[in-house]
Write a protein that holds these residues in place. Structure first.
Motif, PDB file in Angstrom:
ATOM      1  N   GLY A 109       0.471   1.981   3.005  1.00 16.93           N
ATOM      2  CA  GLY A 109       0.271   3.340   2.537  1.00 16.93           C
ATOM      3  C   GLY A 109      -1.094   3.865   2.971  1.00 16.93           C
ATOM      4  O   GLY A 109      -1.692   3.395   3.934  1.00 16.93           O
ATOM      5  N   THR A 110      -1.593   4.846   2.236  1.00 13.94           N
ATOM      6  CA  THR A 110      -2.909   5.431   2.526  1.00 13.94           C
ATOM      7  C   THR A 110      -3.780   5.315   1.284  1.00 13.94           C
ATOM      8  O   THR A 110      -3.314   4.914   0.223  1.00 13.94           O
ATOM      9  CB  THR A 110      -2.769   6.914   2.910  1.00 13.94           C
ATOM     10  OG1 THR A 110      -2.248   7.633   1.792  1.00 13.94           O
ATOM     11  CG2 THR A 110      -1.848   7.095   4.112  1.00 13.94           C
ATOM     12  N   ALA A 111      -5.042   5.702   1.427  1.00  9.89           N
ATOM     13  CA  ALA A 111      -5.942   5.649   0.277  1.00  9.89           C
ATOM     14  C   ALA A 111      -5.502   6.607  -0.822  1.00  9.89           C
ATOM     15  O   ALA A 111      -5.687   6.336  -2.008  1.00  9.89           O
ATOM     16  CB  ALA A 111      -7.370   5.974   0.710  1.00  9.89           C
ATOM     17  N   ALA A 112      -4.901   7.720  -0.452  1.00 11.96           N
ATOM     18  CA  ALA A 112      -4.433   8.686  -1.441  1.00 11.96           C
ATOM     19  C   ALA A 112      -3.093   8.271  -2.053  1.00 11.96           C
ATOM     20  O   ALA A 112      -2.805   8.599  -3.192  1.00 11.96           O
ATOM     21  CB  ALA A 112      -4.306  10.058  -0.805  1.00 11.96           C
ATOM     22  N   ARG A 113      -2.312   7.546  -1.285  1.00 13.76           N
ATOM     23  CA  ARG A 113      -0.987   7.120  -1.768  1.00 13.76           C
ATOM     24  C   ARG A 113      -0.804   5.651  -1.398  1.00 13.76           C
ATOM     25  O   ARG A 113      -0.180   5.308  -0.398  1.00 13.76           O
ATOM     26  CB  ARG A 113       0.070   7.988  -1.111  1.00 13.76           C
ATOM     27  CG  ARG A 113       1.388   7.914  -1.763  1.00 13.76           C
ATOM     28  CD  ARG A 113       2.265   9.046  -1.241  1.00 13.76           C
ATOM     29  NE  ARG A 113       3.585   8.909  -1.762  1.00 13.76           N
ATOM     30  CZ  ARG A 113       4.009   9.505  -2.849  1.00 13.76           C
ATOM     31  NH1 ARG A 113       3.196  10.287  -3.522  1.00 13.76           N
ATOM     32  NH2 ARG A 113       5.230   9.342  -3.270  1.00 13.76           N
ATOM     33  N   MET A 114      -1.366   4.791  -2.225  1.00 11.11           N
ATOM     34  CA  MET A 114      -1.414   3.366  -1.927  1.00 11.11           C
ATOM     35  C   MET A 114      -0.051   2.709  -2.069  1.00 11.11           C
ATOM     36  O   MET A 114       0.671   2.972  -3.014  1.00 11.11           O
ATOM     37  CB  MET A 114      -2.390   2.673  -2.870  1.00 11.11           C
ATOM     38  CG  MET A 114      -3.809   3.115  -2.712  1.00 11.11           C
ATOM     39  SD  MET A 114      -4.838   2.286  -3.916  1.00 11.11           S
ATOM     40  CE  MET A 114      -6.301   3.277  -3.795  1.00 11.11           C
ATOM     41  N   GLY A 115       0.240   1.842  -1.117  1.00 12.23           N
ATOM     42  CA  GLY A 115       1.458   1.055  -1.183  1.00 12.23           C
ATOM     43  C   GLY A 115       1.176  -0.286  -1.835  1.00 12.23           C
ATOM     44  O   GLY A 115       0.054  -0.590  -2.261  1.00 12.23           O
ATOM     45  N   ALA A 116       2.207  -1.126  -1.911  1.00 11.15           N
ATOM     46  CA  ALA A 116       2.081  -2.424  -2.570  1.00 11.15           C
ATOM     47  C   ALA A 116       1.132  -3.367  -1.831  1.00 11.15           C
ATOM     48  O   ALA A 116       0.554  -4.267  -2.430  1.00 11.15           O
ATOM     49  CB  ALA A 116       3.450  -3.072  -2.698  1.00 11.15           C
ATOM     50  N   GLY A 117       0.942  -3.168  -0.525  1.00 16.29           N
ATOM     51  CA  GLY A 117       0.089  -4.055   0.238  1.00 16.29           C
ATOM     52  C   GLY A 117      -1.345  -3.577   0.398  1.00 16.29           C
ATOM     53  O   GLY A 117      -2.163  -4.256   1.017  1.00 16.29           O
ATOM     54  N   TYR A 118      -1.680  -2.415  -0.160  1.00 19.67           N
ATOM     55  CA  TYR A 118      -3.011  -1.846   0.037  1.00 19.67           C
ATOM     56  C   TYR A 118      -4.100  -2.691  -0.630  1.00 19.67           C
ATOM     57  O   TYR A 118      -5.075  -3.067   0.010  1.00 19.67           O
ATOM     58  CB  TYR A 118      -3.055  -0.415  -0.500  1.00 19.67           C
ATOM     59  CG  TYR A 118      -4.298   0.348  -0.139  1.00 19.67           C
ATOM     60  CD1 TYR A 118      -4.378   1.026   1.066  1.00 19.67           C
ATOM     61  CD2 TYR A 118      -5.401   0.385  -0.980  1.00 19.67           C
ATOM     62  CE1 TYR A 118      -5.506   1.735   1.423  1.00 19.67           C
ATOM     63  CE2 TYR A 118      -6.542   1.076  -0.637  1.00 19.67           C
ATOM     64  CZ  TYR A 118      -6.593   1.755   0.558  1.00 19.67           C
ATOM     65  OH  TYR A 118      -7.718   2.439   0.914  1.00 19.67           O
ATOM     66  N   PHE A 119      -3.928  -2.966  -1.908  1.00 15.47           N
ATOM     67  CA  PHE A 119      -4.953  -3.722  -2.633  1.00 15.47           C
ATOM     68  C   PHE A 119      -5.074  -5.164  -2.130  1.00 15.47           C
ATOM     69  O   PHE A 119      -6.191  -5.649  -1.932  1.00 15.47           O
ATOM     70  CB  PHE A 119      -4.689  -3.669  -4.134  1.00 15.47           C
ATOM     71  CG  PHE A 119      -5.777  -4.291  -4.946  1.00 15.47           C
ATOM     72  CD1 PHE A 119      -7.014  -3.673  -5.057  1.00 15.47           C
ATOM     73  CD2 PHE A 119      -5.584  -5.498  -5.588  1.00 15.47           C
ATOM     74  CE1 PHE A 119      -8.034  -4.240  -5.801  1.00 15.47           C
ATOM     75  CE2 PHE A 119      -6.595  -6.070  -6.336  1.00 15.47           C
ATOM     76  CZ  PHE A 119      -7.819  -5.435  -6.438  1.00 15.47           C
ATOM     77  N   PRO A 120      -3.964  -5.893  -1.902  1.00 12.24           N
ATOM     78  CA  PRO A 120      -4.115  -7.240  -1.336  1.00 12.24           C
ATOM     79  C   PRO A 120      -4.828  -7.242   0.017  1.00 12.24           C
ATOM     80  O   PRO A 120      -5.624  -8.137   0.298  1.00 12.24           O
ATOM     81  CB  PRO A 120      -2.676  -7.741  -1.194  1.00 12.24           C
ATOM     82  CG  PRO A 120      -1.915  -6.974  -2.199  1.00 12.24           C
ATOM     83  CD  PRO A 120      -2.571  -5.635  -2.275  1.00 12.24           C
ATOM     84  N   LEU A 121      -4.562  -6.236   0.858  1.00 11.82           N
ATOM     85  CA  LEU A 121      -5.245  -6.145   2.146  1.00 11.82           C
ATOM     86  C   LEU A 121      -6.738  -5.903   1.949  1.00 11.82           C
ATOM     87  O   LEU A 121      -7.568  -6.503   2.631  1.00 11.82           O
ATOM     88  CB  LEU A 121      -4.636  -5.038   2.993  1.00 11.82           C
ATOM     89  CG  LEU A 121      -5.299  -4.797   4.355  1.00 11.82           C
ATOM     90  CD1 LEU A 121      -5.100  -6.004   5.268  1.00 11.82           C
ATOM     91  CD2 LEU A 121      -4.758  -3.547   4.998  1.00 11.82           C
ATOM     92  N   LEU A 122      -7.081  -5.049   0.997  1.00 19.84           N
ATOM     93  CA  LEU A 122      -8.474  -4.745   0.717  1.00 19.84           C
ATOM     94  C   LEU A 122      -9.219  -5.981   0.211  1.00 19.84           C
ATOM     95  O   LEU A 122     -10.315  -6.310   0.688  1.00 19.84           O
ATOM     96  CB  LEU A 122      -8.546  -3.613  -0.311  1.00 19.84           C
ATOM     97  CG  LEU A 122      -9.843  -2.869  -0.472  1.00 19.84           C
ATOM     98  CD1 LEU A 122     -10.173  -2.102   0.800  1.00 19.84           C
ATOM     99  CD2 LEU A 122      -9.736  -1.907  -1.642  1.00 19.84           C
TER     100      LEU A 122
END
Length: 148
Positions: free
Chosen positions: A32-45
């Motif tokens: 996803g994007t920073a405005a619309r985070m997907g399920a993999g956004y936080f683990p990637l971060l």
């Protein structure tokens, strides 16, 4: 170049390895994007942060004088792993209170300065706090808490 096996070097390798494995495992999730985070956004971060921190530790091990890795004390390692395994075995049949007491007592015994009364008070306090927080505060069902 002389590679010294120091605690910073090994910790950096561990962090880089954990971060890389987490990125590989989480690669199937949409980012996803920073405005619309997907399920993999936080683990990637978080995984990227682990790799960055690991890289800093590896570089630091080459630049500064760090302590060499000494012998590994097996007793605390075995007690910690054993208490975590015991928690997993006890949680379904005996419930969270008994399993929680077992893991806290096992982890506390792994330390060098073990005091029985302090350990029992700590275990009862932590398990009680977790029961209140998770069961009553958050409304989550913990295994076998209805027996108490």
């Amino acid at each position: 170049m002389d590679i010294r096996i120091s605690s910073d070097f090994l910790t950096g390798l561990l962090f880089c390895g954990l971060g890389a494995v987490a990125i590989i495992i989480g690669s199937d999730y949409p980012i996803g994007t920073a405005a619309r985070m997907g399920a993999g956004y936080f683990p990637l971060l978080v995984s990227s942060g682990l790799i960055l921190l690991g890289g800093v530790l590896i570089i630091r091990s080459f630049v500064t004088e760090t302590e060499e890795v000494g012998s590994i004390d097996i007793r605390p390692l075995a007690l910690l792993i054993g208490s975590i395994l015991l928690f997993g075995l006890l949680i379904e049949d005996w419930g969270f209170p008994v399993a929680g007491l077992a893991v806290v007592i096992g982890a506390r015994i792994a330390g060098r300065q073990y005091k029985p009364l302090e350990t029992i008070l700590l275990a009862v306090g932590l398990v009680g706090f977790c029961l209140v927080l998770f069961s009553y505060g958050l409304g989550l069902h913990l295994p076998a808490t209805h027996l108490w």
